[in-house]
Design a protein around this motif. Structure first.
Motif, PDB file in Angstrom:
ATOM      1  N   SER A  21       0.839  -1.197   0.000  1.00 35.93           N
ATOM      2  CA  SER A  21       0.000   0.000   0.000  1.00 35.93           C
ATOM      3  C   SER A  21       0.877   1.251   0.000  1.00 35.93           C
ATOM      4  CB  SER A  21      -0.896   0.007   1.237  1.00 35.93           C
ATOM      5  OG  SER A  21      -0.102   0.168   2.402  1.00 35.93           O
ATOM      6  N   TRP A  22       0.233   2.393  -0.201  1.00 37.84           N
ATOM      7  CA  TRP A  22       0.980   3.650  -0.153  1.00 37.84           C
ATOM      8  C   TRP A  22       1.479   3.907   1.265  1.00 37.84           C
ATOM      9  CZ3 TRP A  22      -0.387   7.570   3.056  1.00 37.84           C
ATOM     10  CH2 TRP A  22      -1.684   7.536   3.592  1.00 37.84           C
ATOM     11  N   MET A  23       0.737   3.397   2.267  1.00 35.70           N
ATOM     12  CA  MET A  23       1.178   3.577   3.656  1.00 35.70           C
ATOM     13  C   MET A  23       2.463   2.799   3.926  1.00 35.70           C
ATOM     14  SD  MET A  23      -2.338   3.508   5.846  1.00 35.70           S
ATOM     15  CE  MET A  23      -1.673   4.047   7.406  1.00 35.70           C
ATOM     16  N   ALA A  34       5.247   4.688   2.272  1.00 41.06           N
ATOM     17  CA  ALA A  34       5.581   5.872   3.085  1.00 41.06           C
ATOM     18  C   ALA A  34       6.371   5.464   4.325  1.00 41.06           C
ATOM     19  CB  ALA A  34       4.307   6.619   3.472  1.00 41.06           C
ATOM     20  N   SER A  35       5.994   4.336   4.925  1.00 42.27           N
ATOM     21  CA  SER A  35       6.723   3.831   6.094  1.00 42.27           C
ATOM     22  C   SER A  35       8.163   3.497   5.740  1.00 42.27           C
ATOM     23  CB  SER A  35       6.039   2.590   6.659  1.00 42.27           C
ATOM     24  OG  SER A  35       4.753   2.877   7.085  1.00 42.27           O
TER      25      SER A  35
END
Length: 130
Positions: free
Chosen positions: A28-30, A33-34
């Motif tokens: 995912s984009w999360m 980003a992480s």
């Protein structure tokens, strides 16, 4: 796993280096980003936080060894804990020797005289060759 020296590997680029069959859910984009935040933290981490986290992990491993009398909760964690104890105290400490003595607890055989935990046999042989 890697043919080149570990200090020459670009570890952040390896986070997504996973076989397609092993990716059960697309990233995912999360998660992406992480990874960016983790990369930044790795460049400019707070040493005291890292030292405290490592000490806490070692405390958990030592507690697991005390509670299970060196056998751990399973064959994989047992081998990992064995390697940690070897790294921390060396091969001549009582804790390490106790864990080595418990390896045979995972090497029991079925009625067909085949080890139930064949992977543990492999892991254990690697550890014993250290």
């Amino acid at each position: 796993l890697y043919a080149q020296p570990y200090d020459s590997i670009n570890w952040p680029s390896q986070r997504s280096n996973v076989a397609d069959i092993d990716i059960y859910t697309p990233h995912s984009w999360m998660l992406s980003a992480s990874f960016v935040l983790l990369n930044l933290y790795e460049k400019w981490h707070v040493k005291s936080w890292r030292d405290k986290a490592i000490a806490e992990c070692l405390e958990h491993i030592q507690a697991d060894d005390r509670f299970t009398k060196g056998i751990s909760i399973g064959p994989i964690s047992m081998v990992i804990n064995l390697l940690v104890q070897w790294h921390v105290g060396g091969p001549n400490t009582e804790v390490f020797k106790e864990k080595v003595d418990r390896i045979s607890d995972y090497l029991w055989y079925s009625s067909a005289n085949r080890p139930y935990h064949e992977s543990v046999v492999c892991y254990s042989s690697v550890c014993l060759s250290l």
